[in-house]
Design a protein around this motif. Structure first.
Motif, PDB file in Angstrom:
ATOM      1  N   ARG A 271      15.688  13.024  55.576  1.00  0.00           N
ATOM      2  CA  ARG A 271      15.013  13.268  56.589  1.00  0.00           C
ATOM      3  C   ARG A 271      13.474  12.584  56.639  1.00  0.00           C
ATOM      4  O   ARG A 271      12.772  12.630  57.439  1.00  0.00           O
ATOM      5  CB  ARG A 271      14.464  14.758  56.634  1.00  0.00           C
ATOM      6  CG  ARG A 271      15.877  15.727  56.718  1.00  0.00           C
ATOM      7  CD  ARG A 271      15.468  17.243  56.683  1.00  0.00           C
ATOM      8  NE  ARG A 271      16.485  18.176  56.676  1.00  0.00           N
ATOM      9  CZ  ARG A 271      16.531  19.198  56.724  1.00  0.00           C
ATOM     10  NH1 ARG A 271      15.324  20.022  56.455  1.00  0.00           N
ATOM     11  NH2 ARG A 271      17.829  19.911  56.761  1.00  0.00           N
ATOM     12  N   GLY A 272      13.311  11.804  55.290  1.00  0.00           N
ATOM     13  CA  GLY A 272      12.157  11.035  55.463  1.00  0.00           C
ATOM     14  C   GLY A 272      12.077  10.049  54.120  1.00  0.00           C
ATOM     15  O   GLY A 272      13.098  10.116  53.270  1.00  0.00           O
ATOM     16  N   PHE A 273      11.357   9.057  53.956  1.00  0.00           N
ATOM     17  CA  PHE A 273      11.118   8.149  52.723  1.00  0.00           C
ATOM     18  C   PHE A 273      10.321   8.807  51.986  1.00  0.00           C
ATOM     19  O   PHE A 273       8.952   8.516  51.951  1.00  0.00           O
ATOM     20  CB  PHE A 273      10.757   6.735  53.741  1.00  0.00           C
ATOM     21  CG  PHE A 273      10.837   5.703  52.382  1.00  0.00           C
ATOM     22  CD1 PHE A 273      12.011   5.290  52.214  1.00  0.00           C
ATOM     23  CD2 PHE A 273       9.686   5.270  52.219  1.00  0.00           C
ATOM     24  CE1 PHE A 273      12.119   4.058  51.276  1.00  0.00           C
ATOM     25  CE2 PHE A 273       9.733   4.146  51.099  1.00  0.00           C
ATOM     26  CZ  PHE A 273      10.950   3.554  50.753  1.00  0.00           C
ATOM     27  N   ALA A 274      10.660   9.257  50.979  1.00  0.00           N
ATOM     28  CA  ALA A 274       9.983   9.649  49.555  1.00  0.00           C
ATOM     29  C   ALA A 274       9.025   8.650  48.905  1.00  0.00           C
ATOM     30  O   ALA A 274      10.012   7.601  48.427  1.00  0.00           O
ATOM     31  CB  ALA A 274      10.649  10.707  48.748  1.00  0.00           C
ATOM     32  N   ILE A 275       7.984   8.643  48.668  1.00  0.00           N
ATOM     33  CA  ILE A 275       7.144   7.844  47.939  1.00  0.00           C
ATOM     34  C   ILE A 275       6.491   8.321  46.798  1.00  0.00           C
ATOM     35  O   ILE A 275       5.660   9.335  47.020  1.00  0.00           O
ATOM     36  CB  ILE A 275       6.011   6.906  48.628  1.00  0.00           C
ATOM     37  CG1 ILE A 275       6.731   6.121  50.085  1.00  0.00           C
ATOM     38  CG2 ILE A 275       5.041   6.204  47.851  1.00  0.00           C
ATOM     39  CD1 ILE A 275       5.605   5.622  50.748  1.00  0.00           C
TER      40      ILE A 275
ATOM     41  N   ARG B 283       4.170  14.109  42.232  1.00  0.00           N
ATOM     42  CA  ARG B 283       3.216  14.074  43.298  1.00  0.00           C
ATOM     43  C   ARG B 283       3.982  13.122  44.311  1.00  0.00           C
ATOM     44  O   ARG B 283       4.155  11.863  43.698  1.00  0.00           O
ATOM     45  CB  ARG B 283       1.808  13.813  43.009  1.00  0.00           C
ATOM     46  CG  ARG B 283       0.958  13.668  44.094  1.00  0.00           C
ATOM     47  CD  ARG B 283      -0.455  13.715  43.857  1.00  0.00           C
ATOM     48  NE  ARG B 283      -1.381  13.620  44.987  1.00  0.00           N
ATOM     49  CZ  ARG B 283      -1.832  15.050  45.373  1.00  0.00           C
ATOM     50  NH1 ARG B 283      -1.456  16.112  44.935  1.00  0.00           N
ATOM     51  NH2 ARG B 283      -2.837  14.841  46.428  1.00  0.00           N
ATOM     52  N   VAL B 284       4.274  13.492  45.520  1.00  0.00           N
ATOM     53  CA  VAL B 284       5.143  12.885  46.380  1.00  0.00           C
ATOM     54  C   VAL B 284       4.643  12.886  47.692  1.00  0.00           C
ATOM     55  O   VAL B 284       4.052  14.004  48.152  1.00  0.00           O
ATOM     56  CB  VAL B 284       6.719  13.212  46.213  1.00  0.00           C
ATOM     57  CG1 VAL B 284       6.810  14.733  46.927  1.00  0.00           C
ATOM     58  CG2 VAL B 284       7.538  12.107  46.939  1.00  0.00           C
ATOM     59  N   VAL B 285       5.000  11.868  48.483  1.00  0.00           N
ATOM     60  CA  VAL B 285       4.687  11.769  50.063  1.00  0.00           C
ATOM     61  C   VAL B 285       5.919  11.435  50.727  1.00  0.00           C
ATOM     62  O   VAL B 285       6.525  10.474  50.279  1.00  0.00           O
ATOM     63  CB  VAL B 285       3.622  10.983  50.287  1.00  0.00           C
ATOM     64  CG1 VAL B 285       3.340  10.573  51.875  1.00  0.00           C
ATOM     65  CG2 VAL B 285       2.231  10.953  49.911  1.00  0.00           C
ATOM     66  N   SER B 286       6.273  12.231  51.725  1.00  0.00           N
ATOM     67  CA  SER B 286       7.445  11.873  52.408  1.00  0.00           C
ATOM     68  C   SER B 286       7.097  11.436  53.848  1.00  0.00           C
ATOM     69  O   SER B 286       6.377  12.111  54.677  1.00  0.00           O
ATOM     70  CB  SER B 286       8.297  13.157  52.814  1.00  0.00           C
ATOM     71  OG  SER B 286       9.502  13.028  53.341  1.00  0.00           O
ATOM     72  N   VAL B 287       7.532  10.085  54.200  1.00  0.00           N
ATOM     73  CA  VAL B 287       7.321   9.494  55.382  1.00  0.00           C
ATOM     74  C   VAL B 287       8.458  10.031  56.346  1.00  0.00           C
ATOM     75  O   VAL B 287       9.612   9.832  56.125  1.00  0.00           O
ATOM     76  CB  VAL B 287       7.407   7.976  55.400  1.00  0.00           C
ATOM     77  CG1 VAL B 287       6.853   7.392  56.808  1.00  0.00           C
ATOM     78  CG2 VAL B 287       6.281   7.518  54.407  1.00  0.00           C
TER      79      VAL B 287
ATOM     80  N   GLN C  93      19.194   5.576  47.740  1.00  0.00           N
ATOM     81  CA  GLN C  93      20.083   6.344  48.316  1.00  0.00           C
ATOM     82  C   GLN C  93      19.363   6.919  49.559  1.00  0.00           C
ATOM     83  O   GLN C  93      19.939   6.855  50.571  1.00  0.00           O
ATOM     84  CB  GLN C  93      20.319   7.690  47.528  1.00  0.00           C
ATOM     85  CG  GLN C  93      21.199   7.457  46.422  1.00  0.00           C
ATOM     86  CD  GLN C  93      22.458   8.014  46.825  1.00  0.00           C
ATOM     87  OE1 GLN C  93      22.557   8.959  47.366  1.00  0.00           O
ATOM     88  NE2 GLN C  93      23.817   7.268  46.686  1.00  0.00           N
ATOM     89  N   THR C  94      17.836   6.975  49.564  1.00  0.00           N
ATOM     90  CA  THR C  94      17.249   7.410  50.582  1.00  0.00           C
ATOM     91  C   THR C  94      17.089   6.115  51.928  1.00  0.00           C
ATOM     92  O   THR C  94      17.299   6.512  52.978  1.00  0.00           O
ATOM     93  CB  THR C  94      15.893   7.635  50.316  1.00  0.00           C
ATOM     94  OG1 THR C  94      15.917   9.092  49.449  1.00  0.00           O
ATOM     95  CG2 THR C  94      15.049   8.339  51.664  1.00  0.00           C
TER      96      THR C  94
ATOM     97  N   LEU D 218      -0.222   5.816  57.124  1.00  0.00           N
ATOM     98  CA  LEU D 218       0.451   6.670  55.952  1.00  0.00           C
ATOM     99  C   LEU D 218      -0.642   7.529  55.107  1.00  0.00           C
ATOM    100  O   LEU D 218      -0.304   8.563  54.466  1.00  0.00           O
ATOM    101  CB  LEU D 218       0.902   5.469  55.071  1.00  0.00           C
ATOM    102  CG  LEU D 218       1.952   4.762  55.536  1.00  0.00           C
ATOM    103  CD1 LEU D 218       2.385   3.551  54.569  1.00  0.00           C
ATOM    104  CD2 LEU D 218       3.268   5.585  55.565  1.00  0.00           C
ATOM    105  N   ASP D 219      -1.799   7.157  55.064  1.00  0.00           N
ATOM    106  CA  ASP D 219      -2.800   7.944  54.616  1.00  0.00           C
ATOM    107  C   ASP D 219      -3.010   9.440  55.220  1.00  0.00           C
ATOM    108  O   ASP D 219      -3.558  10.178  54.361  1.00  0.00           O
ATOM    109  CB  ASP D 219      -4.389   7.132  54.457  1.00  0.00           C
ATOM    110  CG  ASP D 219      -4.466   6.252  53.473  1.00  0.00           C
ATOM    111  OD1 ASP D 219      -3.630   6.340  52.213  1.00  0.00           O
ATOM    112  OD2 ASP D 219      -5.158   5.235  53.650  1.00  0.00           O
ATOM    113  N   ALA D 220      -2.591   9.421  56.388  1.00  0.00           N
ATOM    114  CA  ALA D 220      -2.792  10.752  57.075  1.00  0.00           C
ATOM    115  C   ALA D 220      -1.686  11.674  56.719  1.00  0.00           C
ATOM    116  O   ALA D 220      -2.021  12.867  57.037  1.00  0.00           O
ATOM    117  CB  ALA D 220      -2.627  10.414  58.848  1.00  0.00           C
ATOM    118  N   LEU D 221      -0.829  11.223  56.052  1.00  0.00           N
ATOM    119  CA  LEU D 221       0.336  12.024  55.513  1.00  0.00           C
ATOM    120  C   LEU D 221      -0.032  12.829  54.158  1.00  0.00           C
ATOM    121  O   LEU D 221      -0.597  12.487  53.519  1.00  0.00           O
ATOM    122  CB  LEU D 221       1.453  11.120  55.203  1.00  0.00           C
ATOM    123  CG  LEU D 221       2.490  10.462  56.261  1.00  0.00           C
ATOM    124  CD1 LEU D 221       3.350   9.535  55.921  1.00  0.00           C
ATOM    125  CD2 LEU D 221       2.622  11.438  57.514  1.00  0.00           C
TER     126      LEU D 221
END
Length: 214
Positions: A41-45, A98-102, A76-77, A19-22
């Motif tokens: 399309r992805g899991f937003a964190i 600030r968001v990361v999408s898995v 929803q995601t 996950l840190d690589a995203l």
């Protein structure tokens, strides 16, 4: 330590490294993250800021289903990724975020192979469903005046709320015209004072009693 160890404590080292690589993205307030009919399309964190998820009815009236803040998930995601269902609501950045999408493929791989990631997803999903059940109970059983008073108390900073009537209506699940009439009544009762885009709480004790249905 990367973002994953901070945002998702308890992850195993291998999952944390993946996950840190995203990359994280910084998005401005007002950015639309998804709309009805879109596919996940992805899991937003969410690492910072606040995302609000609204449902719009055939009449055009909106209701705020829930907000996603750091450490929380979007039901929803989760449903879209696990059940291959399209979104039925709309998500918008209520602040700069600030968001990361898995990516979906990695999300499914982690759900299959990482018990700690799977536990996080299901814990967050359960908490979010509890929030939505509480929202349904408030809309179905609590009087509009009580819901409005509770929202004002929750949003107030130094006894001042900066919000439009349309935003308040979406938050408590009613029409803007209803909020306008209830606020006018509160002004007459000496509970609040209103100005353009601003509401000042004049009698917090009375609002607390109203919110509690007393």
């Amino acid at each position: 330590m990367g973002w994953a160890g901070t945002a998702l404590p308890g992850l195993d080292a291998a999952t944390r490294a993946r996950l840190d690589a995203l990359p994280a993205q910084d998005l401005p307030r007002g950015t639309r993250l998804f709309a009805p009919g879109d596919r996940a399309r992805g899991f937003a964190i969410v690492l910072a800021g606040r995302v609000e998820v609204h449902l719009t009815g055939p009449s055009g009236r909106e209701i705020l289903l829930y907000a996603v803040e750091p450490g929380e998930s979007c039901v929803q995601t989760t449903l879209g990724l696990l059940g291959d269902a399209p979104y039925t609501a709309e998500a918008t950045a209520a602040t700069d975020i600030r968001v990361v999408s898995v990516p979906a493929a990695l999300f499914h791989a982690l759900m299959d192979g990482s018990s700690s990631f799977r536990a996080f997803v299901f814990r967050a999903f359960a908490a979010r469903m509890a929030d939505m059940t509480a929202l349904l109970e408030r809309v179905a059983f609590a009087r509009v005046e009580a819901r409005l008073a509770a929202a004002l108390l929750e949003l107030a900073a130094d006894d001042t709320v900066r919000i439009t009537q349309a935003e308040l209506a979406a938050r408590i699940g009613t029409a803007r015209e209803v909020v306008s009439r209830r606020l006018e009544a509160m002004v007459r009762q000496g509970l609040v004072e209103t100005d353009r885009g601003r509401i000042r709480l004049s009698n917090r004790a009375a609002l607390l009693r109203l919110a509690a249905g007393v």
